[in-house]
Design a protein around this motif. Structure first.
Motif, mmCIF file in Angstrom:
data_model
loop_
_atom_site.group_PDB
_atom_site.id
_atom_site.type_symbol
_atom_site.label_atom_id
_atom_site.label_comp_id
_atom_site.label_asym_id
_atom_site.label_seq_id
_atom_site.Cartn_x
_atom_site.Cartn_y
_atom_site.Cartn_z
ATOM 1 N N PRO A 91 0.796 -1.233 0.000
ATOM 2 C CA PRO A 91 0.000 0.000 0.000
ATOM 3 C C PRO A 91 0.827 1.280 0.000
ATOM 4 O O PRO A 91 0.340 2.328 -0.418
ATOM 5 N N SER A 92 2.090 1.205 0.456
ATOM 6 C CA SER A 92 2.943 2.392 0.471
ATOM 7 C C SER A 92 3.591 2.652 -0.882
ATOM 8 O O SER A 92 4.276 3.661 -1.071
ATOM 9 N N GLY A 93 3.382 1.735 -1.837
ATOM 10 C CA GLY A 93 3.973 1.900 -3.152
ATOM 11 C C GLY A 93 5.320 1.240 -3.313
ATOM 12 O O GLY A 93 6.011 1.466 -4.319
ATOM 13 N N LYS A 94 5.699 0.374 -2.368
ATOM 14 C CA LYS A 94 6.994 -0.302 -2.431
ATOM 15 C C LYS A 94 6.844 -1.688 -3.060
ATOM 16 O O LYS A 94 5.893 -2.412 -2.784
ATOM 17 N N LEU A 95 7.801 -2.048 -3.906
ATOM 18 C CA LEU A 95 7.847 -3.381 -4.484
ATOM 19 C C LEU A 95 8.509 -4.357 -3.526
ATOM 20 O O LEU A 95 9.482 -4.010 -2.847
ATOM 21 N N LEU A 96 7.991 -5.570 -3.455
ATOM 22 C CA LEU A 96 8.610 -6.601 -2.638
ATOM 23 C C LEU A 96 8.420 -7.958 -3.269
ATOM 24 O O LEU A 96 7.474 -8.188 -4.026
ATOM 25 N N ILE A 97 9.343 -8.851 -2.972
ATOM 26 C CA ILE A 97 9.253 -10.251 -3.381
ATOM 27 C C ILE A 97 8.705 -11.025 -2.202
ATOM 28 O O ILE A 97 9.163 -10.852 -1.062
#
Length: 229
Positions: free
Chosen positions: A163-169
């Motif tokens: 939701p914060s706009g960060k990409l994660l695996i």
């Protein structure tokens, strides 16, 4: 002769999809493959694609429709809405909706994030944000492959947007989706054995390595821009 055989496999897949769609009575439908069943060879063989799409995926859609058919509170809701708020799903069908709704949503995306057009790379905002979040594309690909290779048993590896706009695996078990945790799936890799075992047997690492050749970065990059917007 070989060309005729491949055409026949693709044709059989198309007919099987039509039959699966006919059996899928309810609000959720079986999406057709966006390419022929043999189009992703040699990375993914035609027989695996046909069984995966026409049997496994169609089965998830059919069972999802059965689970929601007598649940008025779910009427008119998209699958994304339902999976994003599983606590609101009546307890008597919640497990069936989680398992089969997740399977339906995950696979509907999975078909689209692959393509016969090999050699693509991320573009635009996605390429920039992959570099910012993971250091480089090569580092991202290595980390993603590592996640896919270490899923215990059946599950998925994901590139997700929080939701914060960060990409994660991340990894999910079974047919769980990032949607269930409030995140948006950007791309995902199915590492259930039914996705690769006919061709690769126990060599999941080979399946993962060859899968990168058919990743549809044009679609994924466009999807990412829409999710960010």
């Amino acid at each position: 002769m070989a060309a005729a055989s491949m055409w026949l496999v693709g044709r059989m897949g198309s007919e099987a999809w039509a039959q699966a769609k006919e059996r899928s009575k309810g609000p959720f439908q079986v999406d057709p493959l966006p390419y022929a069943a043999d189009a992703l060879q040699p990375s993914i063989d035609a027989r695996t694609m046909t069984i995966h799409h026409d049997k496994h995926y169609a089965g998830y859609v059919r069972k999802l429709n059965k689970a929601v058919e007598s649940t008025p509170s779910l009427a008119g809701k998209s699958l994304e809405e339902i999976l994003g708020n599983l606590d609101a799903v009546p307890e008597n069908v919640r497990t069936a909706v989680r398992n089969n709704g997740g399977g339906a949503a995950n696979h509907a995306l999975f078909w689209k994030i692959m393509t016969p057009k090999k050699g693509q790379k991320p573009a635009g905002a996605l390429a920039k944000d992959i570099d910012a979040n993971f250091g480089s594309y090569d580092k991202f690909a290595a980390d993603f492959s590592g996640a896919a290779g270490t899923v215990f048993g059946s599950g998925w590896a994901w590139l997700s947007l929080d939701p914060s706009g960060k990409l994660l695996i991340e990894k999910t078990a079974n047919q769980n989706s990032p949607l269930m945790e409030g995140r948006q799936p950007v791309m995902g890799l199915d590492v259930w054995e039914h996705a690769y075992y006919l061709k690769y047997q126990n060599k999941r690492a080979d399946y993962i390595k060859n899968w990168w050749d058919v990743v549809n970065w044009d679609f994924i990059s466009d999807r990412y821009q829409k999710l960010k917007a």
